[in-house]
Design an enzyme around this catalytic site. Structure first.
Site, PDB file in Angstrom:
ATOM      1  N   HIS A   1     -19.901  10.326  -0.494  1.00 56.22           N
ATOM      2  CA  HIS A   1     -20.378   9.037   0.012  1.00 56.22           C
ATOM      3  C   HIS A   1     -21.905   8.994  -0.102  1.00 56.22           C
ATOM      4  O   HIS A   1     -22.571   9.981   0.226  1.00 56.22           O
ATOM      5  CB  HIS A   1     -19.942   8.867   1.475  1.00 56.22           C
ATOM      6  CG  HIS A   1     -20.411   7.573   2.060  1.00 56.22           C
ATOM      7  ND1 HIS A   1     -19.797   6.374   1.786  1.00 56.22           N
ATOM      8  CD2 HIS A   1     -21.458   7.293   2.873  1.00 56.22           C
ATOM      9  CE1 HIS A   1     -20.441   5.401   2.402  1.00 56.22           C
ATOM     10  NE2 HIS A   1     -21.456   5.934   3.077  1.00 56.22           N
TER      11      HIS A   1
ATOM     12  N   MET B   1     -12.297   3.362  -4.711  1.00 53.47           N
ATOM     13  CA  MET B   1     -12.651   2.298  -3.783  1.00 53.47           C
ATOM     14  C   MET B   1     -11.434   1.637  -3.108  1.00 53.47           C
ATOM     15  O   MET B   1     -11.465   0.450  -2.795  1.00 53.47           O
ATOM     16  CB  MET B   1     -13.521   1.250  -4.488  1.00 53.47           C
ATOM     17  CG  MET B   1     -14.820   1.828  -5.057  1.00 53.47           C
ATOM     18  SD  MET B   1     -15.728   2.918  -3.925  1.00 53.47           S
ATOM     19  CE  MET B   1     -17.089   1.867  -3.468  1.00 53.47           C
ATOM     20  N   ARG B   2     -10.367   2.412  -2.868  1.00 56.07           N
ATOM     21  CA  ARG B   2      -9.230   1.914  -2.086  1.00 56.07           C
ATOM     22  C   ARG B   2      -9.174   2.691  -0.790  1.00 56.07           C
ATOM     23  O   ARG B   2      -9.300   3.929  -0.803  1.00 56.07           O
ATOM     24  CB  ARG B   2      -7.892   2.154  -2.803  1.00 56.07           C
ATOM     25  CG  ARG B   2      -7.685   1.438  -4.085  1.00 56.07           C
ATOM     26  CD  ARG B   2      -7.568  -0.052  -3.965  1.00 56.07           C
ATOM     27  NE  ARG B   2      -6.376  -0.515  -3.265  1.00 56.07           N
ATOM     28  CZ  ARG B   2      -6.168  -1.802  -2.962  1.00 56.07           C
ATOM     29  NH1 ARG B   2      -7.077  -2.707  -3.274  1.00 56.07           N
ATOM     30  NH2 ARG B   2      -5.080  -2.175  -2.356  1.00 56.07           N
TER      31      ARG B   2
ATOM     32  N   ASP C   1     -14.919   6.975   5.578  1.00 55.21           N
ATOM     33  CA  ASP C   1     -16.182   7.711   5.501  1.00 55.21           C
ATOM     34  C   ASP C   1     -16.416   8.580   6.739  1.00 55.21           C
ATOM     35  O   ASP C   1     -17.514   8.650   7.288  1.00 55.21           O
ATOM     36  CB  ASP C   1     -17.360   6.744   5.274  1.00 55.21           C
ATOM     37  CG  ASP C   1     -17.215   5.984   3.968  1.00 55.21           C
ATOM     38  OD1 ASP C   1     -16.675   6.556   3.011  1.00 55.21           O
ATOM     39  OD2 ASP C   1     -17.624   4.812   3.911  1.00 55.21           O
TER      40      ASP C   1
ATOM     41  N   ASN D   1     -14.288  13.711  -0.324  1.00 55.87           N
ATOM     42  CA  ASN D   1     -14.864  12.449  -0.808  1.00 55.87           C
ATOM     43  C   ASN D   1     -16.377  12.600  -0.873  1.00 55.87           C
ATOM     44  O   ASN D   1     -16.964  13.386  -0.134  1.00 55.87           O
ATOM     45  CB  ASN D   1     -14.510  11.334   0.193  1.00 55.87           C
ATOM     46  CG  ASN D   1     -15.122   9.994  -0.186  1.00 55.87           C
ATOM     47  OD1 ASN D   1     -15.047   9.554  -1.331  1.00 55.87           O
ATOM     48  ND2 ASN D   1     -15.754   9.338   0.774  1.00 55.87           N
TER      49      ASN D   1
ATOM     50  N   ALA E   1     -28.681  13.357  -6.768  1.00 58.24           N
ATOM     51  CA  ALA E   1     -28.314  14.348  -5.743  1.00 58.24           C
ATOM     52  C   ALA E   1     -26.795  14.468  -5.632  1.00 58.24           C
ATOM     53  O   ALA E   1     -26.259  15.568  -5.437  1.00 58.24           O
ATOM     54  CB  ALA E   1     -28.920  13.950  -4.399  1.00 58.24           C
ATOM     55  N   GLU E   2     -26.093  13.355  -5.762  1.00 59.21           N
ATOM     56  CA  GLU E   2     -24.624  13.398  -5.710  1.00 59.21           C
ATOM     57  C   GLU E   2     -24.073  14.339  -6.773  1.00 59.21           C
ATOM     58  O   GLU E   2     -23.143  15.115  -6.532  1.00 59.21           O
ATOM     59  CB  GLU E   2     -24.033  11.997  -5.920  1.00 59.21           C
ATOM     60  CG  GLU E   2     -24.340  11.026  -4.795  1.00 59.21           C
ATOM     61  CD  GLU E   2     -23.635   9.681  -4.982  1.00 59.21           C
ATOM     62  OE1 GLU E   2     -22.429   9.677  -5.295  1.00 59.21           O
ATOM     63  OE2 GLU E   2     -24.284   8.632  -4.818  1.00 59.21           O
TER      64      GLU E   2
ATOM     65  N   ARG F   1       0.819  -1.211   0.000  1.00 59.03           N
ATOM     66  CA  ARG F   1       0.000   0.000   0.000  1.00 59.03           C
ATOM     67  C   ARG F   1       0.856   1.266   0.000  1.00 59.03           C
ATOM     68  O   ARG F   1       0.549   2.244  -0.677  1.00 59.03           O
ATOM     69  CB  ARG F   1      -0.888  -0.026   1.253  1.00 59.03           C
ATOM     70  CG  ARG F   1      -2.294   0.424   1.031  1.00 59.03           C
ATOM     71  CD  ARG F   1      -3.117   0.165   2.280  1.00 59.03           C
ATOM     72  NE  ARG F   1      -3.963  -1.010   2.122  1.00 59.03           N
ATOM     73  CZ  ARG F   1      -5.149  -0.993   1.524  1.00 59.03           C
ATOM     74  NH1 ARG F   1      -5.642   0.122   1.011  1.00 59.03           N
ATOM     75  NH2 ARG F   1      -5.858  -2.090   1.427  1.00 59.03           N
TER      76      ARG F   1
END
Ligand code: GAR
Length: 216
Positions: free
Chosen positions: A111, A92-93, A147, A109, A175-176, A67
């Protein structure tokens, strides 16, 4: 005024990336996207970037021994592209505290839930199972916990009686696509200031009052 130079990290479809590209296509928008990076070579979002004339690249996590090496490459690629601010858009990491600290208060970010409710995956299925009357989406500054982080913008979206997770996901996604450009604009205009665990926003009005679901 110089536009904020943004790098967008994606892993897949890239519909939120598209919303940001569309917003940045307006020369009056205070941010511009200078790089789009995916950790997955086949991400459809890469084509969206190229179609908009934005440099798109792959930093494939599988090509690195661990990583830390992956994130160093990601960090270097962003800096080499002149990026000053990062938007995660379906990336998605999980990011390590090292990367998160390097981009502290310069990385946001999106969510698909009203955080702190339903962090993690399967948010729409879990919202339906829990029987909540509203769910929505959240744009927040990134912290080391998944998150989690100071909230910039949220949209509340009703859960309707016959919703399955696909119908609900589609309503939230709309909405995002409104929230993410708004959040980026607030940051780029210098109107959002992180104050502890909260974000202070200057010169912004909220909705007038409560929204009920059901209405009668
Ligand atoms: C979006 O719904 C975004 O909120 C979600 O992934 C989707 C990406 O769609 N992100 C997360 O769940 C992060 N925890 P997109 O690639 O079409 O923008």
């Amino acid at each position: 005024m110089a536009r904020l130079k943004v790098g967008v990290l994606i892993s897949g479809r890239g519909s939120n990336l598209q919303a940001l590209l569309d917003a940045c296509a307006d020369p009056a928008f205070p941010a511009e996207i200078v790089a789009v990076l995916s950790n997955r070579p086949g991400a459809a979002g890469l084509e969206r970037a190229r179609a908009a004339g934005v440099a798109a690249g792959v930093v494939d996590h599988r090509a690195y021994p661990n990583r830390a090496a992956f994130e160093e490459a990601l960090d270097r690629t962003l800096r080499d592209a002149g990026v000053g601010f990062v938007c995660l858009a379906g990336f998605m990491r999980l990011l390590t505290p090292w990367f998160v600290e390097r981009w502290r208060d310069r990385m946001i970010n999106i969510h698909p839930s009203l955080l702190p409710a339903f962090p993690g995956l399967d948010t729409h299925r879990r919202a339906i199972e829990a029987g909540v009357r509203f769910t929505g989406c959240t744009v927040h500054f990134v912290r080391a916990e998944m998150d989690d982080g100071p909230i910039l913008v949220q949209a509340a979206v009703p859960v309707l009686p016959r919703d399955d997770e696909h119908a609900l996901a589609a309503r939230v996604l709309e909405a995002e696509h409104r929230c993410y450009p708004l959040a980026l604009r607030l940051v780029a205009e210098g109107r959002a200031r992180v104050a502890g665990v909260r974000v202070e926003i200057s010169d912004a009005a909220g909705p007038a009052g409560a929204v009920l679901n059901p209405e009668a």
